[in-house]
Design a protein around this motif. Structure first.
Motif, short mmCIF file in Angstrom:
data_model
loop_
_atom_site.label_atom_id
_atom_site.label_comp_id
_atom_site.label_asym_id
_atom_site.label_seq_id
_atom_site.Cartn_x
_atom_site.Cartn_y
_atom_site.Cartn_z
N GLU A 155 7.40 1.86 -9.71
CA GLU A 155 6.05 1.29 -9.73
C GLU A 155 5.76 0.43 -8.49
O GLU A 155 4.64 0.41 -7.99
N ARG A 156 6.80 -0.24 -8.00
CA ARG A 156 6.60 -1.06 -6.79
C ARG A 156 6.27 -0.18 -5.59
O ARG A 156 5.41 -0.52 -4.78
N ALA A 157 6.97 0.97 -5.49
CA ALA A 157 6.70 1.90 -4.39
C ALA A 157 5.26 2.42 -4.49
O ALA A 157 4.58 2.57 -3.46
N LEU A 158 4.81 2.70 -5.70
CA LEU A 158 3.44 3.16 -5.89
C LEU A 158 2.42 2.13 -5.41
O LEU A 158 1.42 2.47 -4.77
N GLU A 159 2.68 0.87 -5.74
CA GLU A 159 1.78 -0.20 -5.29
C GLU A 159 1.72 -0.25 -3.77
O GLU A 159 0.65 -0.40 -3.18
N GLU A 160 2.89 -0.08 -3.13
CA GLU A 160 2.93 -0.12 -1.66
C GLU A 160 2.20 1.07 -1.07
O GLU A 160 1.56 0.96 -0.01
N TYR A 161 2.30 2.24 -1.73
CA TYR A 161 1.59 3.43 -1.24
C TYR A 161 0.08 3.19 -1.27
O TYR A 161 -0.63 3.50 -0.30
N ILE A 162 -0.41 2.63 -2.36
CA ILE A 162 -1.84 2.35 -2.47
C ILE A 162 -2.28 1.37 -1.38
O ILE A 162 -3.36 1.51 -0.78
N GLU A 163 -1.43 0.37 -1.11
CA GLU A 163 -1.73 -0.59 -0.04
C GLU A 163 -1.81 0.10 1.31
O GLU A 163 -2.66 -0.23 2.15
N VAL A 164 -0.91 1.08 1.55
CA VAL A 164 -0.92 1.83 2.81
C VAL A 164 -2.22 2.63 2.93
O VAL A 164 -2.86 2.63 3.99
N LEU A 165 -2.60 3.31 1.86
CA LEU A 165 -3.85 4.09 1.87
C LEU A 165 -5.06 3.20 2.16
O LEU A 165 -5.97 3.60 2.88
N ASP A 166 -5.04 2.00 1.58
CA ASP A 166 -6.13 1.07 1.80
C ASP A 166 -6.14 0.57 3.25
O ASP A 166 -7.18 0.53 3.91
N LYS A 167 -4.95 0.22 3.74
CA LYS A 167 -4.82 -0.28 5.11
C LYS A 167 -5.25 0.77 6.13
O LYS A 167 -5.88 0.45 7.16
N GLU A 168 -4.92 2.03 5.87
CA GLU A 168 -5.26 3.12 6.79
C GLU A 168 -6.67 3.65 6.56
O GLU A 168 -7.06 4.67 7.12
#
Length: 340
Positions: A155-168
């Protein structure tokens, strides 16, 4: 010429007797990047031995030098075995880049499909977002036709992925973005991505592949992308070759449930890459069995044994093959024991 001497020799023994700062390696022109020097310095004894094994392998007639090379190769295998206790890293420690061949290939396939119609993409084992570069170059008209599902048990990795998509600045360009720890039960996928995931499945391989099949419909494409070797941290992972994967799916190919296409190529850094596209033709009795898995393991074992016996390779590659072979044999033994 007082400081540097460009030394050429057909004798490994002579090269080993030279000072390292006087030995250079001439790289092949077609392997050099633009503006990269063809003349490469040898920085340490490890690099020298790597190059000697790569160039001469079993064709060294000097017995003393041959012993040194053999001992070095064995040390490489031991060193690699110890590194396998660490987390896995792709050869060259490469992350997906927007211009890498695998990334470009996937982006083209996704764009061609998404520009024609609305699609759902399941990114299985997505981790922290290593696949996002393939979406960065997509047309916005394609992105707004994509329902994107990031699927991972972490779940932590998923949160980081969403953050990456938002940042990009990608998050709001998709039609839908959802993060899941399990496969969605209310929708079917048009494209399922398994990017550098397949080798980590090991004994869960049948379960994960069958979950992908359950999420598929006629016309779904399941895409496997792998590197040809792991640099370190192989643990109990098994890298399957293209012929092994064809053996895994052979029964379903013969029954006309699916077709499979494999392509081998290299990244810009020279890392071997494998892309596999599984085209779903029928979902009737679409299931991978333990017998299919064992057939793939046996094929992989045969390929690794053949490579060790016939192909010349450097110490790192030889170490990888030995560990890959050992992991496949251990997995087959475990399955046999469980079935008794």
């Amino acid at each position: 010429m007082d400081k540097y001497v460009l030394f050429t020799s057909h004798s490994p023994a002579v090269m080993q007797s030279m000072d390292l700062d006087r030995i250079f390696y001439i790289n092949r022109f077609d392997e050099c990047k633009e503006n990269e020097n063809q003349i490469i310095s040898i920085n340490n004894e490890y690099e020298l031995n790597e190059k000697l094994i790569e160039l001469y392998d079993m064709f060294i007639d000097n017995l003393a030098t041959a012993k040194i090379m053999n001992d070095y190769s064995l040390k490489s295998i031991y060193k690699f075995s110890k590194e396998c206790e660490c987390e896995s890293v792709a050869l060259g420690n490469e992350n997906a880049k927007e211009s890498e061949p695998q990334t470009v290939t996937l982006r083209t396939l996704i764009q061609d499909t998404a520009l024609k119609r609305k699609i759902s993409i399941f990114d299985v084992g997505c981790g922290k977002g290593r696949t996002y570069p393939m979406f960065k170059g997509l047309d916005e008209d394609a992105l707004k036709n994509i329902d994107f599902y990031a699927i991972d048990k972490d779940e932590r990795a998923l949160e980081e992925y969403i953050e990456v998509l938002d940042k990009e600045e990608l998050y709001n360009k998709f039609a839908v973005v959802q993060k899941k720890t399990e496969f969605p039960q209310d929708t079917y996928a048009d494209i399922i991505l398994l990017i550098n995931v397949f080798h980590e499945l090991s004994e869960n391989l049948c379960e994960v592949i069958n979950s992908c099949f359950k999420a598929s419909k006629k016309g779904t494409k399941i895409i496997l992308c792998e590197v040809g070797e792991l640099d370190l941290g192989e643990m109990n992972y098994i890298m399957f070759r293209d012929n092994s994967l064809k053996k895994l799916f052979k029964r379903l190919i013969d029954s006309n449930n699916l077709m499979i296409s494999c392509s081998n190529f290299s990244s810009f850094k020279g890392t071997k890459l494998l892309n596999v596209i599984i085209h779903i033709k029928s979902t009737d009795n679409l299931l991978i069995t333990q017998e299919d898995f064992i057939a793939a393991l046996n094929e992989n074992i045969d390929i690794d044994i053949k490579q060790l016996n016939e192909e010349s390779c450097n110490g790192k590659s030889r170490a990888f093959i030995v560990n890959n072979l050992a992991n496949a044999v251990c997995m087959r033994s475990k399955i046999d024991k469980d079935e008794q």
